[in-house]
Design a protein around this motif. Structure first.
Motif, PDB file in Angstrom:
ATOM      1  N   GLY A  58       0.806  -1.118  -0.121  1.00 12.74           N
ATOM      2  CA  GLY A  58       0.142  -0.110  -0.086  1.00 12.74           C
ATOM      3  C   GLY A  58       0.697   1.393   0.094  1.00 12.74           C
ATOM      4  N   ALA A  59       2.020   1.201  -0.269  1.00 12.67           N
ATOM      5  CA  ALA A  59       3.013   2.376  -0.165  1.00 12.67           C
ATOM      6  C   ALA A  59       3.806   2.559  -1.590  1.00 12.67           C
ATOM      7  N   ILE A  60       4.369   3.745  -1.809  1.00 12.31           N
ATOM      8  CA  ILE A  60       5.240   3.996  -2.992  1.00 12.31           C
ATOM      9  C   ILE A  60       6.612   3.900  -2.595  1.00 12.31           C
ATOM     10  N   THR A  61       7.243   2.766  -2.977  1.00 11.23           N
ATOM     11  CA  THR A  61       8.792   2.530  -2.464  1.00 11.23           C
ATOM     12  C   THR A  61       9.577   2.588  -3.867  1.00 11.23           C
ATOM     13  N   ALA A  62      10.677   3.705  -3.444  1.00 11.23           N
ATOM     14  CA  ALA A  62      11.665   3.899  -4.696  1.00 11.23           C
ATOM     15  C   ALA A  62      12.780   3.129  -4.512  1.00 11.23           C
ATOM     16  N   LEU A  63      13.343   2.572  -5.685  1.00 10.22           N
ATOM     17  CA  LEU A  63      14.728   1.921  -5.618  1.00 10.22           C
ATOM     18  C   LEU A  63      15.709   2.778  -6.366  1.00 10.22           C
ATOM     19  N   ILE A  64      16.520   3.084  -5.515  1.00  8.01           N
ATOM     20  CA  ILE A  64      17.517   4.033  -6.082  1.00  8.01           C
ATOM     21  C   ILE A  64      19.080   3.361  -5.854  1.00  8.01           C
ATOM     22  N   GLY A  65      19.840   3.875  -6.674  1.00 11.21           N
ATOM     23  CA  GLY A  65      21.128   3.699  -6.594  1.00 11.21           C
ATOM     24  C   GLY A  65      22.128   4.235  -7.826  1.00 11.21           C
ATOM     25  N   PRO A  66      23.211   4.339  -7.864  1.00 10.84           N
ATOM     26  CA  PRO A  66      24.092   4.628  -8.966  1.00 10.84           C
ATOM     27  C   PRO A  66      24.000   3.707 -10.163  1.00 10.84           C
ATOM     28  N   ASN A  67      24.447   4.038 -11.280  1.00 10.12           N
ATOM     29  CA  ASN A  67      24.380   3.099 -12.598  1.00 10.12           C
ATOM     30  C   ASN A  67      25.271   1.882 -12.231  1.00 10.12           C
ATOM     31  N   HIS A 240      14.538  14.628  -6.759  1.00  5.87           N
ATOM     32  CA  HIS A 240      13.117  15.482  -6.484  1.00  5.87           C
ATOM     33  C   HIS A 240      12.148  14.800  -6.421  1.00  5.87           C
ATOM     34  N   MET A 241      11.743  14.001  -7.494  1.00  7.49           N
ATOM     35  CA  MET A 241      10.505  13.240  -7.300  1.00  7.49           C
ATOM     36  C   MET A 241      10.499  12.213  -6.455  1.00  7.49           C
ATOM     37  N   VAL A 242      11.584  11.439  -6.148  1.00  7.60           N
ATOM     38  CA  VAL A 242      11.581  10.526  -4.997  1.00  7.60           C
ATOM     39  C   VAL A 242      11.114  11.070  -3.614  1.00  7.60           C
ATOM     40  N   ARG A 243      11.807  12.383  -3.424  1.00  7.22           N
ATOM     41  CA  ARG A 243      11.511  13.046  -2.138  1.00  7.22           C
ATOM     42  C   ARG A 243      10.022  13.365  -1.875  1.00  7.22           C
ATOM     43  N   HIS A 244       9.255  13.691  -3.172  1.00  2.88           N
ATOM     44  CA  HIS A 244       8.066  14.157  -3.210  1.00  2.88           C
ATOM     45  C   HIS A 244       6.847  13.111  -3.246  1.00  2.88           C
ATOM     46  N   ILE A 245       7.169  11.807  -3.640  1.00  3.66           N
ATOM     47  CA  ILE A 245       6.413  10.825  -3.882  1.00  3.66           C
ATOM     48  C   ILE A 245       6.486   9.332  -3.176  1.00  3.66           C
ATOM     49  N   ALA A 246       7.933   9.261  -2.829  1.00  3.69           N
ATOM     50  CA  ALA A 246       7.977   8.184  -2.076  1.00  3.69           C
ATOM     51  C   ALA A 246       7.726   8.047  -0.674  1.00  3.69           C
ATOM     52  N   ASP A 247       6.936   6.892  -0.368  1.00  5.36           N
ATOM     53  CA  ASP A 247       6.824   6.753   1.306  1.00  5.36           C
ATOM     54  C   ASP A 247       8.246   6.037   1.903  1.00  5.36           C
ATOM     55  N   TRP A 248       8.990   5.196   1.309  1.00  2.00           N
ATOM     56  CA  TRP A 248      10.043   4.483   1.470  1.00  2.00           C
ATOM     57  C   TRP A 248      11.051   4.312   0.220  1.00  2.00           C
ATOM     58  N   VAL A 249      12.190   4.227   0.778  1.00  2.00           N
ATOM     59  CA  VAL A 249      13.502   4.342  -0.391  1.00  2.00           C
ATOM     60  C   VAL A 249      14.341   3.140   0.124  1.00  2.00           C
ATOM     61  N   ILE A 250      14.587   2.403  -0.804  1.00  2.00           N
ATOM     62  CA  ILE A 250      15.798   1.308  -0.860  1.00  2.00           C
ATOM     63  C   ILE A 250      16.661   1.604  -1.655  1.00  2.00           C
ATOM     64  N   VAL A 251      18.046   1.777  -1.202  1.00  2.00           N
ATOM     65  CA  VAL A 251      19.258   2.098  -1.946  1.00  2.00           C
ATOM     66  C   VAL A 251      20.062   0.797  -2.278  1.00  2.00           C
ATOM     67  N   MET A 252      20.329   0.839  -3.474  1.00  2.62           N
ATOM     68  CA  MET A 252      21.320  -0.346  -3.923  1.00  2.62           C
ATOM     69  C   MET A 252      22.631   0.183  -4.296  1.00  2.62           C
ATOM     70  N   ALA A 253      23.740  -0.666  -4.092  1.00  5.99           N
ATOM     71  CA  ALA A 253      24.878  -0.318  -4.745  1.00  5.99           C
ATOM     72  C   ALA A 253      25.897  -1.614  -4.861  1.00  5.99           C
ATOM     73  N   GLU A 254      26.508  -1.766  -5.931  1.00  5.99           N
ATOM     74  CA  GLU A 254      27.007  -3.078  -6.304  1.00  5.99           C
ATOM     75  C   GLU A 254      26.336  -4.224  -6.058  1.00  5.99           C
ATOM     76  N   GLY A 255      25.089  -4.324  -6.144  1.00  8.91           N
ATOM     77  CA  GLY A 255      24.339  -5.388  -6.207  1.00  8.91           C
ATOM     78  C   GLY A 255      23.646  -5.684  -4.907  1.00  8.91           C
ATOM     79  N   LYS A 256      24.026  -4.797  -3.791  1.00 11.53           N
ATOM     80  CA  LYS A 256      23.519  -4.990  -2.515  1.00 11.53           C
ATOM     81  C   LYS A 256      22.726  -3.768  -2.070  1.00 11.53           C
ATOM     82  N   VAL A 257      21.782  -4.232  -1.035  1.00 12.02           N
ATOM     83  CA  VAL A 257      20.901  -2.952  -0.483  1.00 12.02           C
ATOM     84  C   VAL A 257      21.831  -2.680   0.726  1.00 12.02           C
ATOM     85  N   VAL A 258      22.200  -1.231   0.577  1.00  5.91           N
ATOM     86  CA  VAL A 258      23.169  -0.290   1.579  1.00  5.91           C
ATOM     87  C   VAL A 258      22.399   0.344   2.564  1.00  5.91           C
TER      88      VAL A 258
END
Length: 304
Positions: A58-67, A240-258
């Protein structure tokens, strides 16, 4: 700033979506998607190595991280478009292991792609109708007996036209999908996803290549998905988009959740800043990747 910032931060204990501290792999109050020990390698490269992650219902989750962080590969594994080397994952309490992508979609987990997958030589309306589940006319025997499927086809067409009107694509319904702009194709792909009445919608970079004039429209539709009771998981680089619509953020780097947490807390996390800087150490951020220079500026601005 160098890339050797120690990736540690004081965990934040908040209430609502998760239990305990907001940290990688934290438990959610009501998870709809759970992945355990999911790993994918390509030769000697480990693209994804996620120990544990839960996506809140029921939430909007963003998955972010570098290329190169493994975000799209992780999407592909969860939705049946690729197979992991090991691990287990489940959607709404049901295992998705060894289930092909089309069956995952029928279960209510629908995804879109960074590069849209509309069928260019079909009309916009026909693209929409393809997204409906359980069509009687898809059976070879029943297809030759129109009286078995004609009524259902009219209902599907009415539903498609209603959704197209909401996405302001109704005037394009007879046009070839190939004639749409990049932003309109993104809208069409999101609209087509709704034809199957999904429970979880996964969007792979929904804003990539979209004209700024359509950005707000896409944002409004993503928020509307949540209003309609759907869960959203999306990959995005626009902080900017992530901050304004995401309820939760998951950050990945080098294949892992950091890192995990609410947008403002995550973007002030040294581990997140280090993840972006770490992908560019010994290089000129501005010259090598303007996109990440912009991302880093927003992350660093949040700390000030």
């Amino acid at each position: 700033m160098s890339s050797d910032v120690t990736p540690t931060a004081t965990p934040v204990k908040t209430t609502g979506l998760h239990i305990g501290y907001a940290e990688p792999g934290c438990r959610k109050v009501d998870p709809i998607l759970v992945a355990d020990g999911v790993k994918r390698t390509f030769g000697g490269l480990t693209a994804v190595d996620v120990q544990h992650v839960e996506v809140p219902r029921g939430a909007i989750t963003a998955l972010i991280g570098p290329n190169g962080a493994g975000k799209t590969t992780f999407f592909n594994l969860l939705t049946g478009f690729d197979k992991p080397d090991e691990g287990s994952w489940e959607f709404d309490g049901r295992s998705l292991a060894h289930i092909p992508a089309y069956r995952v979609a029928r279960m209510g987990l629908i995804r879109t792609f960074q590069l849209t997958k509309s069928l260019g030589l079909l009309s916009v309306l026909d693209n929409m109708k393809l997204g409906a589940k359980g069509q009687t006319g898809e059976n070879l025997f029943r297809a030759i007996l129109p009286f078995l499927w004609r009524s259902q086809d009219k209902e599907i067409e009415a539903k498609a036209e209603d959704i197209l009107a909401r996405f302001k694509l109704d005037t394009k319904k007879e046009d070839y999908a190939a004639s749409l702009s990049g932003g309109q194709r993104k809208l069409l792909e999101m609209a087509r996803a709704l034809m199957s009445d999904p429970t979880l919608v996964m969007l792979d970079e929904p804003m990539a290549g979209v004209n700024p004039a359509l950005t707000q429209s896409l944002l409004d539709h993503i928020l509307d998905l949540k209003t309609q009771g759907m869960t959203v998981l999306f990959v995005e680089h626009d902080m900017h988009m992530v901050r304004h619509i995401a309820d939760w953020v998951i950050v990945m780097a080098e294949g892992k959740v950091v890192a995990e947490g609410d947008p403002h807390t995550v973007m002030a996390n040294p581990a997140v800043i280090d993840a972006y800087l770490g992908s560019h150490h010994d290089s000129d951020l501005g010259a090598e990747d303007p996109e990440h220079e912009h991302v880093l500026k927003e992350l660093l601005d949040d700390q000030q």
